[in-house]
Scaffold this motif. Structure first.
Motif, PDB file in Angstrom:
ATOM      1  N   ASP A 190       6.338  -5.255  -8.601  1.00 54.90           N
ATOM      2  CA  ASP A 190       5.770  -4.695  -7.379  1.00 54.90           C
ATOM      3  C   ASP A 190       4.425  -5.311  -7.005  1.00 54.90           C
ATOM      4  O   ASP A 190       4.197  -5.648  -5.838  1.00 54.90           O
TER       5      ASP A 190
ATOM      6  N   CYS B 107       4.824  -8.766  -5.687  1.00 54.26           N
ATOM      7  CA  CYS B 107       5.475  -8.692  -4.376  1.00 54.26           C
ATOM      8  C   CYS B 107       4.447  -8.404  -3.294  1.00 54.26           C
ATOM      9  O   CYS B 107       4.420  -9.072  -2.262  1.00 54.26           O
ATOM     10  N   ARG B 108       3.599  -7.429  -3.526  1.00 61.73           N
ATOM     11  CA  ARG B 108       2.589  -7.063  -2.529  1.00 61.73           C
ATOM     12  C   ARG B 108       1.598  -8.202  -2.288  1.00 61.73           C
ATOM     13  O   ARG B 108       1.268  -8.515  -1.139  1.00 61.73           O
TER      14      ARG B 108
ATOM     15  N   PHE C 215       1.450 -10.440   1.131  1.00 67.42           N
ATOM     16  CA  PHE C 215       0.200 -10.515   1.878  1.00 67.42           C
ATOM     17  C   PHE C 215      -0.152 -11.970   2.171  1.00 67.42           C
ATOM     18  O   PHE C 215      -0.453 -12.332   3.311  1.00 67.42           O
TER      19      PHE C 215
ATOM     20  N   GLN D 147       1.113  -5.395   4.383  1.00 57.10           N
ATOM     21  CA  GLN D 147       2.001  -5.860   3.327  1.00 57.10           C
ATOM     22  C   GLN D 147       1.582  -5.341   1.955  1.00 57.10           C
ATOM     23  O   GLN D 147       2.394  -5.287   1.033  1.00 57.10           O
ATOM     24  N   VAL D 148       0.309  -4.985   1.821  1.00 60.24           N
ATOM     25  CA  VAL D 148      -0.203  -4.506   0.530  1.00 60.24           C
ATOM     26  C   VAL D 148       0.089  -3.024   0.334  1.00 60.24           C
ATOM     27  O   VAL D 148       0.339  -2.572  -0.773  1.00 60.24           O
ATOM     28  N   SER D 149       0.068  -2.282   1.418  1.00 64.15           N
ATOM     29  CA  SER D 149       0.235  -0.811   1.291  1.00 64.15           C
ATOM     30  C   SER D 149       1.673  -0.384   1.280  1.00 64.15           C
ATOM     31  O   SER D 149       2.590  -1.099   1.437  1.00 64.15           O
TER      32      SER D 149
END
Length: 185
Positions: free
Chosen positions: A120, A123-124, A128, A183-185
């Protein structure tokens, strides 16, 4: 098919609504959560479209890396030439290098494995950076267009042009961060 519910279950990376599909439709083995190969959607299996994508992205990677590194190295060596156009092209090259070295290998890896294997947090961060490079490239092109517009509209205001160019580039970087942050949240 049975009625849908809001409850979801995760079978080794395959998230399915509980109650939507029967075990007979997908032949899911409840002991290890695997599906039979004849029931998995085609886009989830490695095949010809993935090979075409890998070859395409690999070719674009080589061309983009060669071209953008050449531009970046040339402009970096001649950084004493403080022209606005060189500054804009340098930032565009940086944005394109982010796309080249983040997005393209990510797509090649994703198409090679047909699933996400990095977890995860990776991915974040990578999503981003992927969107950040695309936004930065686009916003830098907008800055170059605005600079050319102002150069035509006010051709004798050269003193303001350098400062305005730096401010617009700073906003391009800032807007790219803000646009990529979801993209991070």
């Amino acid at each position: 098919m049975e009625g849908t519910t809001d409850n979801y279950t995760d079978y080794e990376g395959i998230t399915m609504p509980i109650g939507t599909y029967s075990y007979d439709e997908f032949t899911i083995n409840p002991s290890n959560g695997t599906m039979s190969a004849d029931q998995i959607p085609e886009e989830m299996l490695f095949g010809i479209p993935h090979i075409v994508s890998i070859v395409g992205y690999s070719s674009l990677f080589v061309i983009s890396a060669t071209g953008n590194l050449t531009v970046f190295i040339t402009l970096f060596r001649n950084r004493n030439d403080k022209s606005r156009v060189n500054m804009f092209i340098m930032h565009l090259s940086i944005a394109d290098l982010i796309v080249t070295f983040i997005m393209m290998p990510l797509e090649i890896g994703w198409n090679s494995t047909v699933k996400w294997m990095a977890g995860d947090a990776a991915c974040r961060i990578l999503m981003f950076l992927r969107t950040f490079g695309l936004y930065l490239s686009s916003f830098t092109l907008v800055v170059i267009s605005l600079d050319r517009y102002f150069a035509i509209l006010h051709p004798l205001s050269l003193n303001d042009a350098d400062q305005r160019g730096k401010i617009m580039l700073a906003f391009a970087w800032l807007f790219s961060v803000f646009a990529s942050f979801p993209q991070v949240s």
